[in-house]
Design a protein around this motif. Structure first.
Motif, PDB file in Angstrom:
ATOM      1  N   GLY A  55      37.492  56.872  43.890  1.00 45.08           N
ATOM      2  CA  GLY A  55      37.628  57.515  44.140  1.00 45.08           C
ATOM      3  C   GLY A  55      38.605  56.798  45.757  1.00 45.08           C
ATOM      4  N   SER A  56      38.022  55.897  45.818  1.00 44.34           N
ATOM      5  CA  SER A  56      39.077  55.024  47.217  1.00 44.34           C
ATOM      6  C   SER A  56      39.588  54.119  45.841  1.00 44.34           C
ATOM      7  N   LEU A  57      41.288  54.072  46.249  1.00 47.05           N
ATOM      8  CA  LEU A  57      41.806  53.551  45.636  1.00 47.05           C
ATOM      9  C   LEU A  57      42.733  52.875  46.477  1.00 47.05           C
ATOM     10  N   GLY A  58      42.996  52.772  48.202  1.00 48.39           N
ATOM     11  CA  GLY A  58      42.628  51.721  49.048  1.00 48.39           C
ATOM     12  C   GLY A  58      44.977  51.290  49.016  1.00 48.39           C
ATOM     13  N   PRO A  59      44.445  49.952  49.521  1.00 47.37           N
ATOM     14  CA  PRO A  59      45.094  49.387  49.931  1.00 47.37           C
ATOM     15  C   PRO A  59      45.616  48.447  48.219  1.00 47.37           C
ATOM     16  N   ARG A  60      44.455  48.054  47.572  1.00 50.75           N
ATOM     17  CA  ARG A  60      44.125  46.776  46.381  1.00 50.75           C
ATOM     18  C   ARG A  60      45.095  47.804  45.638  1.00 50.75           C
ATOM     19  N   GLN A  61      45.887  48.904  45.396  1.00 52.38           N
ATOM     20  CA  GLN A  61      45.851  49.703  43.823  1.00 52.38           C
ATOM     21  C   GLN A  61      47.529  48.989  44.262  1.00 52.38           C
ATOM     22  N   LYS A  62      48.545  48.479  45.689  1.00 51.32           N
ATOM     23  CA  LYS A  62      49.254  47.881  45.683  1.00 51.32           C
ATOM     24  C   LYS A  62      49.681  46.797  44.966  1.00 51.32           C
ATOM     25  N   GLN A  63      48.965  46.257  45.431  1.00 54.22           N
ATOM     26  CA  GLN A  63      48.709  44.557  45.173  1.00 54.22           C
ATOM     27  C   GLN A  63      48.569  44.484  43.874  1.00 54.22           C
ATOM     28  N   PRO A  64      49.469  43.436  42.840  1.00 54.86           N
ATOM     29  CA  PRO A  64      48.836  42.619  41.883  1.00 54.86           C
ATOM     30  C   PRO A  64      47.325  42.477  41.986  1.00 54.86           C
ATOM     31  N   ASP A  65      46.315  42.206  40.763  1.00 57.82           N
ATOM     32  CA  ASP A  65      45.500  41.583  40.745  1.00 57.82           C
ATOM     33  C   ASP A  65      45.333  40.067  40.260  1.00 57.82           C
ATOM     34  N   PHE A  66      45.420  39.445  41.399  1.00 59.09           N
ATOM     35  CA  PHE A  66      45.516  37.551  40.948  1.00 59.09           C
ATOM     36  C   PHE A  66      43.945  37.370  40.695  1.00 59.09           C
ATOM     37  N   PRO A  67      42.974  37.167  40.170  1.00 59.73           N
ATOM     38  CA  PRO A  67      42.053  36.788  40.325  1.00 59.73           C
ATOM     39  C   PRO A  67      42.133  34.988  40.443  1.00 59.73           C
ATOM     40  N   LEU A  68      40.211  34.630  41.266  1.00 63.20           N
ATOM     41  CA  LEU A  68      40.133  33.257  41.110  1.00 63.20           C
ATOM     42  C   LEU A  68      39.812  33.062  39.356  1.00 63.20           C
ATOM     43  N   ARG A  69      39.868  31.937  39.223  1.00 60.63           N
ATOM     44  CA  ARG A  69      39.958  31.077  37.670  1.00 60.63           C
ATOM     45  C   ARG A  69      38.802  30.050  37.954  1.00 60.63           C
ATOM     46  N   MET A  70      37.846  29.193  38.110  1.00 54.62           N
ATOM     47  CA  MET A  70      36.676  28.076  38.271  1.00 54.62           C
ATOM     48  C   MET A  70      36.705  27.928  37.416  1.00 54.62           C
ATOM     49  N   LEU A  71      36.521  26.446  36.820  1.00 51.84           N
ATOM     50  CA  LEU A  71      35.742  26.025  35.829  1.00 51.84           C
ATOM     51  C   LEU A  71      34.055  25.503  36.335  1.00 51.84           C
ATOM     52  N   VAL A  72      33.164  25.376  35.373  1.00 53.18           N
ATOM     53  CA  VAL A  72      31.924  24.747  36.140  1.00 53.18           C
ATOM     54  C   VAL A  72      31.831  24.080  35.150  1.00 53.18           C
ATOM     55  N   PRO A  73      30.645  23.583  35.504  1.00 48.95           N
ATOM     56  CA  PRO A  73      29.490  22.612  34.424  1.00 48.95           C
ATOM     57  C   PRO A  73      28.934  23.885  33.730  1.00 48.95           C
ATOM     58  N   THR A  74      29.065  23.132  32.314  1.00 52.64           N
ATOM     59  CA  THR A  74      27.989  24.109  31.264  1.00 52.64           C
ATOM     60  C   THR A  74      26.522  23.999  31.633  1.00 52.64           C
ATOM     61  N   GLN A  75      26.062  23.448  32.218  1.00 44.18           N
ATOM     62  CA  GLN A  75      24.619  23.272  32.247  1.00 44.18           C
ATOM     63  C   GLN A  75      23.975  24.373  33.816  1.00 44.18           C
TER      64      GLN A  75
ATOM     65  N   MET B  56      29.124  27.722  44.588  1.00 45.33           N
ATOM     66  CA  MET B  56      29.148  26.355  45.042  1.00 45.33           C
ATOM     67  C   MET B  56      27.691  26.469  45.013  1.00 45.33           C
ATOM     68  N   ASP B  57      27.511  27.249  45.707  1.00 48.91           N
ATOM     69  CA  ASP B  57      25.601  26.919  46.481  1.00 48.91           C
ATOM     70  C   ASP B  57      24.610  26.763  45.333  1.00 48.91           C
ATOM     71  N   ILE B  58      25.143  28.064  44.449  1.00 49.47           N
ATOM     72  CA  ILE B  58      23.622  27.707  43.434  1.00 49.47           C
ATOM     73  C   ILE B  58      24.568  26.663  42.290  1.00 49.47           C
ATOM     74  N   MET B  59      24.865  26.326  42.665  1.00 51.91           N
ATOM     75  CA  MET B  59      25.675  24.979  41.521  1.00 51.91           C
ATOM     76  C   MET B  59      24.913  23.474  42.858  1.00 51.91           C
ATOM     77  N   GLN B  60      25.113  23.368  43.565  1.00 56.03           N
ATOM     78  CA  GLN B  60      24.249  22.408  44.397  1.00 56.03           C
ATOM     79  C   GLN B  60      23.572  22.584  44.474  1.00 56.03           C
ATOM     80  N   LYS B  61      22.818  23.798  44.704  1.00 57.02           N
ATOM     81  CA  LYS B  61      21.212  24.108  44.884  1.00 57.02           C
ATOM     82  C   LYS B  61      20.560  24.065  43.394  1.00 57.02           C
ATOM     83  N   GLU B  62      21.018  23.992  41.979  1.00 60.57           N
ATOM     84  CA  GLU B  62      20.154  23.250  41.256  1.00 60.57           C
ATOM     85  C   GLU B  62      20.841  22.094  40.609  1.00 60.57           C
ATOM     86  N   ALA B  63      21.972  21.434  41.670  1.00 61.12           N
ATOM     87  CA  ALA B  63      22.136  19.772  41.128  1.00 61.12           C
ATOM     88  C   ALA B  63      21.466  19.860  42.089  1.00 61.12           C
TER      89      ALA B  63
END
Length: 451
Positions: A54-74, A130-137
């Motif tokens: 029920g809340s479509l707000g201003p996000r509806q007007k902007q094209p969705d542009f996702p953040l794509r990351m690569l993370v180590p499999t481990q 990033m915090d999770i990966m650093q803690k795991e490292a």
């Protein structure tokens, strides 16, 4: 359809009531379909990541542009957490939808993650990952800092880098990071993404992420705006049609399909149904760009020809100091569109033009000499209208001697969509002239005429 068909079905004296909710608890549960015939369905609302029902707000007007990351499999297991609790916590706290593509690239050392949300939501989710990966490292006694790796479509990377690398240098200086970008050699038709590697402290990497994504998002939205302005001028062209581009002109985010899987051409797409015959177009590119178009051992131009379904040849230089080289493209209209689009895009990616400057090239097409007057129009009216409509410069040089096929050149200069629209409009005029000539020949009596 599944919701419609399952709701109300009975099984062993039980009646199903079915509703649809976002994956991973990314937003509050959405209600079931409000109006089963004409109203808005919860599935349609789900297409707005990061918004509640029920809340479509201003996000509806902007094209969705996702953040794509690569993370180590481990680190994937730690990001998901026991019974998926960690990833659910990330999606709840950041109001984002996080997809970890575990099944892609089996055996690969890294896995892609796609984050759909507002820019702030994407950045917050990135920070938590990033915090999770650093803690795991740290727990596994990995001493090196974990770099942030962002995936970006190749067609946007040139504008992130900026002329002479100025944009990238500025981001590095302001965020105290070191940023490198994967080689163009790693690209294929089926993998149009490059990896932006950011090294520094987690705090610095996250600051850099904000600036990098801001530049990429700006480039993407500019491309969307440019296409929206031009699609109405090219019959049958739509954003879904442009999805057939893997590199160069593509403006669709790579999250639309798994990494490494070829995009499927849209069903029934044929904007040029009226003219299926082979066309020849002469496209002029800067001499210094020839190497980029040909590629190492000719691989790029071969891939381009296969992708477009066209013959692409580069003519020899007319003189040793020639500033332009002619590219001869032969193929049906759709192949022409794809081939020229890729070439325009490639020149922009390789920074042969500044980030803000449109790639403007000269194109020549041949028209029957009998149609040249119609292209010009009475007192130049048609050619002036053509230029106003398409934003391309159209010139029919006077005093041309027709070639052996009784054809003359028309010169078109402009950016990709302007050039394409002008080419289509001129070919429409040619078709009209040919049809009129055929009607005239069919209707003419077979008698001897004296002058």
């Amino acid at each position: 359809i599944a919701v419609e068909k399952l709701t109300g079905q009975t099984f062993e004296d039980y009646s199903f009531k079915v509703s649809y909710i976002l994956d991973m608890d990314a937003a509050p549960p959405l209600p079931a379909t409000r109006n089963r015939r004409g109203g808005r369905t919860s599935r349609e609302q789900d297409s707005q990541p990061g918004t509640s029902a029920g809340s479509l707000g201003p996000r509806q007007k902007q094209p969705d542009f996702p953040l794509r990351m690569l993370v180590p499999t481990q680190f994937v297991g730690a990001i998901i957490g026991k019974e998926g609790l960690t990833i659910k916590n990330i999606t709840k706290q950041t109001q984002s939808k996080v997809d970890i593509h575990r099944k892609e690239n089996a055996g690969a050392a890294e896995k892609p993650i796609t984050i759909h949300s507002t820019p702030e939501g994407c950045s917050a989710a990135c920070r938590m990952i990033m915090d999770i990966m650093q803690k795991e490292a740290d727990d596994t006694k990995v001493t090196e800092d974990i770099p942030l790796k962002i995936l970006a479509h190749n067609s946007l990377v040139g504008r992130l880098i900026g002329k002479e690398g100025r944009n990238l240098k500025k981001i590095e200086e302001e965020t105290e990071t070191k940023i490198t970008i994967s080689s163009l050699q790693d690209l294929t038709i089926y993998n149009p993404e490059r990896t932006i590697i950011v090294k520094g402290s987690i705090e610095a990497c996250c600051r850099a992420e904000v600036e990098i994504m801001r530049k990429l998002r700006e480039a993407y939205e500019n491309d969307i705006a440019a296409i929206n302005q031009q699609t109405n001028l090219i019959p049958g062209l739509s954003l879904s049609a442009l999805g057939i581009f893997s590199t160069g002109l593509s403006v669709l985010p790579p999250a639309a399909g798994p990494r490494g899987v070829p995009p499927l051409p849209p069903t029934g797409y044929n904007p040029f149904l009226q003219a299926p015959e082979q066309e020849v177009v002469y496209l002029f590119i800067p001499t210094q760009a020839v190497g980029a178009i040909i590629g190492k051992k000719g691989q790029h131009i071969k891939q381009l020809a296969r992708f477009a379904g066209a013959s692409i040849k580069i003519a020899p230089a007319e003189s040793p100091d020639a500033t332009q080289r002619m590219v001869i493209i032969t193929g049906p209209p759709e192949a022409q569109f794809k081939a020229q689009g890729r070439i325009f895009g490639k020149l922009k990616e390789e920074n042969f033009f500044s980030a803000k400057e449109e790639v403007k090239l000269e194109t020549h097409i041949k028209v029957p000499s009998s149609a040249a007057g119609r292209v010009i129009g009475k007192g130049g009216k048609t050619v002036n209208e053509l230029q106003n409509l398409t934003s391309a410069e159209v010139i029919v040089p006077r005093d041309q001697t027709p070639d052996e096929n009784d054809e003359v050149f028309v010169k078109i200069s402009g950016h990709f969509f302007a050039s394409q629209t002008a080419q289509r409009k001129i070919r429409e005029i040619i078709q009209q002239v040919k049809q009129q000539e055929q009607k005239h020949q069919q209707g003419a009596p077979v008698t001897h005429r004296s002058k």
